[in-house]
Design a protein around this motif. Structure first.
Motif, mmCIF file in Angstrom:
data_model
loop_
_atom_site.group_PDB
_atom_site.id
_atom_site.type_symbol
_atom_site.label_atom_id
_atom_site.label_comp_id
_atom_site.label_asym_id
_atom_site.label_seq_id
_atom_site.Cartn_x
_atom_site.Cartn_y
_atom_site.Cartn_z
ATOM 1 N N UNK A 302 0.834 -1.208 0.000
ATOM 2 C CA UNK A 302 0.000 0.000 0.000
ATOM 3 C C UNK A 302 0.864 1.251 0.000
ATOM 4 N N UNK A 303 1.917 1.252 0.794
ATOM 5 C CA UNK A 303 2.800 2.412 0.867
ATOM 6 C C UNK A 303 3.498 2.656 -0.463
ATOM 7 N N UNK A 304 3.877 1.581 -1.152
ATOM 8 C CA UNK A 304 4.529 1.735 -2.450
ATOM 9 C C UNK A 304 3.581 2.395 -3.446
ATOM 10 N N UNK A 305 2.310 2.014 -3.408
ATOM 11 C CA UNK A 305 1.322 2.579 -4.328
ATOM 12 C C UNK A 305 1.079 4.055 -4.028
ATOM 13 N N UNK A 306 1.032 4.414 -2.745
ATOM 14 C CA UNK A 306 0.692 5.784 -2.361
ATOM 15 C C UNK A 306 1.881 6.724 -2.284
ATOM 16 N N UNK A 307 3.086 6.181 -2.170
ATOM 17 C CA UNK A 307 4.261 7.026 -1.973
ATOM 18 C C UNK A 307 4.802 7.526 -3.302
ATOM 19 N N UNK A 308 5.690 8.513 -3.212
ATOM 20 C CA UNK A 308 6.348 9.024 -4.409
ATOM 21 C C UNK A 308 7.222 7.940 -5.007
ATOM 22 N N UNK A 309 7.476 8.036 -6.284
ATOM 23 C CA UNK A 309 8.216 7.008 -7.008
ATOM 24 C C UNK A 309 9.550 6.702 -6.342
ATOM 25 N N UNK A 310 9.764 5.407 -6.051
ATOM 26 C CA UNK A 310 11.032 4.972 -5.478
ATOM 27 C C UNK A 310 11.129 5.089 -3.975
ATOM 28 N N UNK A 311 10.123 5.674 -3.325
ATOM 29 C CA UNK A 311 10.202 5.868 -1.875
ATOM 30 C C UNK A 311 10.097 4.549 -1.127
ATOM 31 N N UNK A 312 9.338 3.613 -1.671
ATOM 32 C CA UNK A 312 9.169 2.302 -1.046
ATOM 33 C C UNK A 312 9.421 1.236 -2.103
ATOM 34 N N UNK A 313 10.305 0.290 -1.795
ATOM 35 C CA UNK A 313 10.615 -0.811 -2.707
ATOM 36 C C UNK A 313 10.142 -2.102 -2.061
ATOM 37 N N UNK A 314 8.943 -2.546 -2.442
ATOM 38 C CA UNK A 314 8.364 -3.734 -1.820
ATOM 39 C C UNK A 314 9.200 -4.969 -2.097
#
Length: 393
Positions: A302-314
């Motif tokens: 969910x965080x990867x989808x909502x965060x800015x590009x590259x902020x979260x790498x699932x």
């Protein structure tokens, strides 16, 4: 100024499209309130008709609202107020106004921003800087409860404000998990802030305020919870957040209304899959199947989808949580040599022939496999070592 906003909040049940249009034209709240009281024609026939029953009594009602607000530490915020969450509301309703297609809701009466919001607790602008909507069924199952707790716990640990409607079921679990993690949460009510709905959640709402969250409503004090208010409230839950997650929802669940609003606002729409035999997840499955919601099973997704590009790498996180086995780490040629070796010792020439590789390369790879404790050399022969079940996958 605040009296004018309170009057508009009381004289007509918001949101009202004509009031929104007048504000966009540059009319002040004082001008609009005066126009309604004086029955000026410039305010428009629609607004004249909508305020016919209340324009005289609203003046008395707003005074009671403001007095009660002072007693109970409530405040009325509005466009231009330091706490007004314009960064969330403006882009959402602008996207809606420009959207096309069968799923848009821009022609609905409530497809405009709120004129004002009653707030108890922390600044709504601050709380919604990084916020996610958590919605779902009131008739929560054991599976839904576990899924909601898991995802909400991780989101809370990453300092996401959890926004929901304060109802029984998924909403209650989301708010409670936030409180457990000392993370702010926001309750968006479908009634006046002088009421708690359901009444059994009054203490929950008090804890939300005490622990740095907020309870919010578009409706003036004494307003009762009604079905149309719940549906209109859902648009605020979606608009105040970066995305909406439906944890568990049946075919006609009201929680899907919030997901539809999030879609109309251009926000992230996510759904948690449930057991295929559970009717309580049919709504989630339908949205996923129709491509109107992204399937998620963890907060990191969910965080990867909502965060800015590259902020979260699932995938990187999964690599840490689920590291590859010693066999999965082998290169294609290493795997060929490994598969060519049995538990009975063989010489390197036989292994090279079976692997389809040169003798020199096979010997080089056998030495590497020995270094990784996958094979053992016995004189000039090689054999495979016994591994645990997990290492064989």
């Amino acid at each position: 100024m605040i009296e004018a906003w309170a009057y508009l909040n009381r004289v007509v049940e918001g949101p009202h499209r004509r009031i929104h249009e007048l504000l966009l034209e540059g009319r002040s709240a004082d001008e609009i309130a005066a126009g309604i009281k004086q029955r000026d024609t410039w305010i428009g026939e629609a607004l004249l008709a909508s305020t016919e029953q209340r324009y005289r009594t609203a003046e008395h009602g707003l005074k009671e609202d403001l007095q009660a607000a002072r007693r109970h530490n409530m405040r009325l915020i509005h466009p231009g107020h330091p706490e007004w969450p314009a960064e969330k509301l403006d882009p959402a309703f602008r996207f809606l106004a420009l959207s096309e297609g069968t799923t848009t809701r821009k022609d609905q009466a409530d497809a405009v921003p709120p004129h004002a919001l009653w707030v108890r607790g922390e600044s709504l602008k601050k709380l919604t800087h990084q916020a996610v909507a958590i919605v779902g069924t009131r008739a929560i199952t054991a599976y839904g409860r576990a899924a909601t707790r898991s995802i909400c716990s991780s989101l809370a640990q990453h300092q996401w404000t959890l926004v929901s409607g304060g109802a029984a079921g998924v909403d209650q679990v989301a708010h409670s998990v936030a409180l457990e993690h000392q993370t702010p949460t926001v309750v968006v009510q479908a009634c006046g802030l002088d009421r708690a709905y359901p009444s059994s959640h009054r203490e929950l709402y008090e804890q939300v305020v005490k622990q740095g969250g907020a309870v919010v409503s578009e409706y003036p004090l004494t307003s009762s919870p009604m079905r149309h208010r719940f549906l209109s409230r859902n648009r605020l839950v979606a608009a105040l957040t970066r995305g909406t997650i439906v944890m568990e929802a049946a075919w006609r669940s009201g929680a899907l209304s919030t997901l539809t609003w999030a879609e109309a606002f251009g926000r992230a729409t996510m759904a948690v899959p449930g057991p295929i035999l559970s009717a309580q997840s049919l709504g989630c499955h339908q949205r996923i199947r129709d491509g109107r919601a992204t399937l998620i099973s963890t907060a990191d997704e969910a965080r990867e989808i909502m965060s800015t590009s590259g902020a979260v790498d699932v995938e990187a996180n999964y690599e840490l949580v689920f590291p590859p086995t010693s066999i999965q780490e082998l290169s294609p040629n290493e795997l060929k040599v490994y598969d060519a070796i049995g538990f009975e010792a063989s010489d390197s020439a036989a292994i090279a022939h079976k692997a389809g590789l040169t003798l020199a390369l096979s010997i080089h790879l056998l030495v590497e496999l020995e270094r990784r404790s996958l094979v053992v050399r016995e004189g000039s022969l090689w054999r495979r070592l016994e591994l645990g079940a997990g290492d064989l996958q």
